[in-house]
Motif scaffolding. Sequence first.
Motif, PDB file in Angstrom:
ATOM      1  N   LEU A  20     -14.310  12.287  44.953  1.00 54.13           N
ATOM      2  CA  LEU A  20     -12.947  12.108  45.435  1.00 54.13           C
ATOM      3  C   LEU A  20     -12.817  11.075  46.544  1.00 54.13           C
ATOM      4  N   GLY A  21     -13.906  10.438  46.924  1.00 49.85           N
ATOM      5  CA  GLY A  21     -13.847   9.308  47.844  1.00 49.85           C
ATOM      6  C   GLY A  21     -13.588   9.642  49.299  1.00 49.85           C
ATOM      7  N   PHE A  22     -13.848  10.874  49.729  1.00 54.23           N
ATOM      8  CA  PHE A  22     -13.676  11.244  51.124  1.00 54.23           C
ATOM      9  C   PHE A  22     -14.804  10.640  51.969  1.00 54.23           C
ATOM     10  N   THR A  23     -14.511  10.358  53.220  1.00 49.73           N
ATOM     11  CA  THR A  23     -15.570   9.985  54.148  1.00 49.73           C
ATOM     12  C   THR A  23     -16.396  11.235  54.467  1.00 49.73           C
ATOM     13  N   PRO A  24     -17.633  11.077  54.940  1.00 47.23           N
ATOM     14  CA  PRO A  24     -18.437  12.259  55.273  1.00 47.23           C
ATOM     15  C   PRO A  24     -17.766  13.185  56.283  1.00 47.23           C
TER      16      PRO A  24
END
Length: 248
Positions: A37-41
């Motif tokens: 889903l392309g979230f940052t860490p």
Amino acid sequence: MTALILALTAGAVIGLALGALGGGGSVLAVPALIYLLGFTPVAATTAGLVIVALTSVTALSGHARDGHVRWGAGLLFAAAGIGPAMLGSALAANIPAAALQAAFALVAAGAALRMLRPREEKEATRTTRPGRAAAAGAGLGAVTGVLGVGGGFLAVPALVGILGLRMRGAVGTSLLVITVNSLAALALRGGAITQLDWAVVAPFAGAAVLGAWDGRRLSSKVRGQTLQQIFAVALLAVAAFMLIDAVV
């Protein structure tokens, strides 16, 4: 639309894991949020805590009604781990990301291998030793703080191997530990919660909550040893993927 489908699918799988196995939610949620889903860490960790907290509360209520929660041991684990978890979080800021990921993979693999070892499954009739439970909870909290996960994948083998709980009792009790740890961690991330993409997080969490109910029903139909083996194999797969990703 693709993101919504991915969120619903991943949420359902994570809910099943938490409901049936009492752990694995944060192990699966954070990679899914990052890689799918392309979230940052940072955002993935915060969203993962929200999802795991909501799902754990849902699954915990069902396991509690079935009598599979050992409240004394669970509360000792959770209370003893809060302080070490905060200290571990502070130390983690100074550790390289690749080293953290590799450490996470090794700890997960170790927990999985321990659960794969044959052991007689029987209910512990002795009284829980507060000191032993507190020490185990503190160690779990420290590792959880450093690795940035809810800790259910470590709580289950700890409750089974250290306190001698049967698998179903460990599953239910670990949900209590996960709930407390997740809510404590979220209390320190109030600002980050408001910045999440709720169009993705909300359906993800909703699917996870529904999946948790199905997972609880599954846990009542499958014998404890089978659940333990499924849990261990899933952990080994996650550990192998993360270790390869960390070193390549």
